[in-house]
Design a protein around this motif. Sequence first.
Motif, short mmCIF file in Angstrom:
data_model
loop_
_atom_site.label_atom_id
_atom_site.label_comp_id
_atom_site.label_asym_id
_atom_site.label_seq_id
_atom_site.Cartn_x
_atom_site.Cartn_y
_atom_site.Cartn_z
N SER B 49 -3.94 68.43 -72.65
CA SER B 49 -4.55 67.97 -71.40
C SER B 49 -5.99 67.49 -71.58
N ASP B 50 -6.62 67.80 -72.72
CA ASP B 50 -8.00 67.33 -72.90
C ASP B 50 -8.09 65.91 -73.45
N ALA B 51 -6.96 65.37 -73.88
CA ALA B 51 -6.97 63.99 -74.38
C ALA B 51 -7.16 63.01 -73.23
N LEU B 52 -7.51 61.77 -73.57
CA LEU B 52 -7.62 60.71 -72.57
C LEU B 52 -6.22 60.12 -72.36
N TRP B 53 -5.66 60.33 -71.19
CA TRP B 53 -4.32 59.79 -70.92
C TRP B 53 -4.44 58.49 -70.13
N VAL B 54 -3.84 57.45 -70.69
CA VAL B 54 -3.97 56.12 -70.09
C VAL B 54 -2.58 55.61 -69.67
N ALA B 55 -2.45 55.23 -68.40
CA ALA B 55 -1.18 54.64 -67.93
C ALA B 55 -1.32 53.13 -68.06
N ASP B 56 -0.57 52.57 -69.00
CA ASP B 56 -0.65 51.13 -69.24
C ASP B 56 0.32 50.41 -68.31
N MET B 57 -0.02 50.40 -67.03
CA MET B 57 0.88 49.83 -66.03
C MET B 57 0.82 48.30 -66.02
N LYS B 58 -0.20 47.72 -66.64
CA LYS B 58 -0.42 46.27 -66.56
C LYS B 58 -0.31 45.82 -65.10
N LEU B 59 -0.99 46.54 -64.22
CA LEU B 59 -0.94 46.24 -62.79
C LEU B 59 -1.38 44.80 -62.55
N ALA B 60 -0.60 44.08 -61.77
CA ALA B 60 -0.91 42.67 -61.50
C ALA B 60 -0.29 42.30 -60.16
N ASP B 61 -0.80 42.93 -59.11
CA ASP B 61 -0.21 42.74 -57.79
C ASP B 61 -1.34 42.61 -56.78
N ILE B 62 -1.01 42.48 -55.51
CA ILE B 62 -2.07 42.53 -54.49
C ILE B 62 -2.63 43.95 -54.48
N GLY B 63 -3.88 44.08 -54.01
CA GLY B 63 -4.59 45.35 -54.09
C GLY B 63 -3.85 46.53 -53.47
N HIS B 64 -3.27 46.29 -52.31
CA HIS B 64 -2.54 47.32 -51.59
C HIS B 64 -1.45 47.96 -52.48
N VAL B 65 -0.69 47.12 -53.17
CA VAL B 65 0.42 47.62 -53.99
C VAL B 65 -0.11 48.29 -55.27
N MET B 66 -1.14 47.70 -55.90
CA MET B 66 -1.72 48.33 -57.10
C MET B 66 -2.28 49.71 -56.74
N ALA B 67 -2.91 49.83 -55.56
CA ALA B 67 -3.45 51.13 -55.16
C ALA B 67 -2.34 52.15 -54.93
N LEU B 68 -1.23 51.70 -54.37
CA LEU B 68 -0.09 52.61 -54.17
C LEU B 68 0.40 53.14 -55.52
N THR B 69 0.49 52.26 -56.51
CA THR B 69 0.95 52.68 -57.84
C THR B 69 -0.05 53.66 -58.44
N ALA B 70 -1.34 53.33 -58.37
CA ALA B 70 -2.36 54.22 -58.95
C ALA B 70 -2.31 55.60 -58.30
N ARG B 71 -2.06 55.61 -56.99
CA ARG B 71 -2.01 56.89 -56.27
C ARG B 71 -0.88 57.78 -56.80
N ARG B 72 0.23 57.15 -57.19
CA ARG B 72 1.35 57.93 -57.76
C ARG B 72 0.94 58.63 -59.06
N LEU B 73 -0.08 58.07 -59.73
CA LEU B 73 -0.46 58.57 -61.06
C LEU B 73 -1.63 59.55 -60.99
N ALA B 74 -2.14 59.80 -59.79
CA ALA B 74 -3.30 60.69 -59.64
C ALA B 74 -2.98 62.07 -60.19
N GLY B 75 -3.89 62.60 -61.02
CA GLY B 75 -3.69 63.92 -61.60
C GLY B 75 -2.82 63.90 -62.85
N LEU B 76 -2.15 62.76 -63.10
CA LEU B 76 -1.25 62.67 -64.26
C LEU B 76 -1.89 61.94 -65.43
N VAL B 77 -2.79 61.01 -65.10
CA VAL B 77 -3.49 60.26 -66.16
C VAL B 77 -4.97 60.20 -65.80
#
Lengths: 221, 221
Positions: B49-77
């Motif tokens: 858990s001390d490592a840097l965890w990076v979600a390589d989602m290559k997000l490329a959408d309108i802001g609303h949708v990218m924020a929804l995706t990022a929210r799913r990853l909160a606490g996980l990366v």
Amino acid sequence: MTLIVALDKPQSLGLVDTLCGVASGFKIGVPLLLDVGLEGLRRARSRCSDALWVADMKLADIGHVMALTARRLAGLVDAVIAHGFVGLESALDILAEECRRMGMKLVVIASMSHPGSRIYDKVLEDVLEVIEAVKPWGVVAPATRPNIIRRVRRRLGCSVAILSPGIGAQGASPGDAICAGADYEIVGRAITSSENPLQTARNILEQQRRCRRACREPQQT
Amino acid sequence: MTLIVALDKPQSLGLVDTLCGVASGFKIGVPLLLDVGLEGLRRARSRCSDALWVADMKLADIGHVMALTARRLAGLVDAVIAHGFVGLESALDILAEECRRMGMKLVVIASMSHPGSRIYDKVLEDVLEVIEAVKPWGVVAPATRPNIIRRVRRRLGCSVAILSPGIGAQGASPGDAICAGADYEIVGRAITSSENPLQTARNILEQQRRCRRACREPQQT
């Protein structure tokens, strides 16, 4: 039929039964896929398997990685959406080949609907060149900018399907994109957040039909 | 530490224990996330858990949708990767705000490593302008083209972390990107497909150290 419903929340999957046979298809994006997983997608699809199911992955990676993602979706969706700006070599060429192999429709984004897409617009000509080379089943062009839809249609002819998002929450009206040459309008929140989604979907289809008649008339004179 | 390991297959998650404390962090992409789900990511992360965890989602959408995706990853990366190409307005501005709110690091792609990225390169100046406005924690620039890494560093200064993919399978050598100004080199298959991933990771770190000494010397004279 000319309406694809964008499902955005796990609750909106409940609309699949309601809208099956009314909508041409359903589009699901990354946030919802993270919520319900591939198994949730499989279950939703099984409830309306004749519809066109589109995975709006907005793929924008090197070809190898995009192909891996598409492979995960084999048998679960009919089509997958990727970005045109990642280019052809070692990118869309590999994905297109993988889609052909799996019998999955490839849909390539030519332009986006939001204000920040000016970078995309700057290279529209290059993106259209890439799309011409890839020969995808479909192209995404925004309902909010019908000029781009017209340009895509003129450039790529009638062998490609044009899918247009941006109706409702983002400002375009049902029928605007159809009138400019799109085959499908993608509608999300206007339907999924509606009090009566079935009636709203029917109203949108009616508005599309009216608009199509209206926009055809001047062309016939 | 300067090495981020790109995990690409469910089996490669087994390497988290082996490489914990040796690699700075782990990057996981969309295909693997579809395989193991958010719950699989949570389990993998808990083992280092001390490592840097990076979600390589290559997000490329309108802001609303990218924020929804990022929210799913909160606490996980700790960090999420998005494309600079989608621009600022109604896109990265919204995502950056959401990342700040959640305490998630935002990493924006300035350029890609594959041959087809010539469209991206054409608008590099615009993308760098967007990145300057977004002020992300990190930027992705390809190890395969060290000139772009140098340009990103000169333009954005030392307040931004530069992450470089493209080492190994895509052609760059360990240390190349570090020498050009990157902070982290992202290595996938060269480690995950190696017969002895721990030894390979240590060899890469050693090569990076040697390279850093070599590339600093001329600058000191």
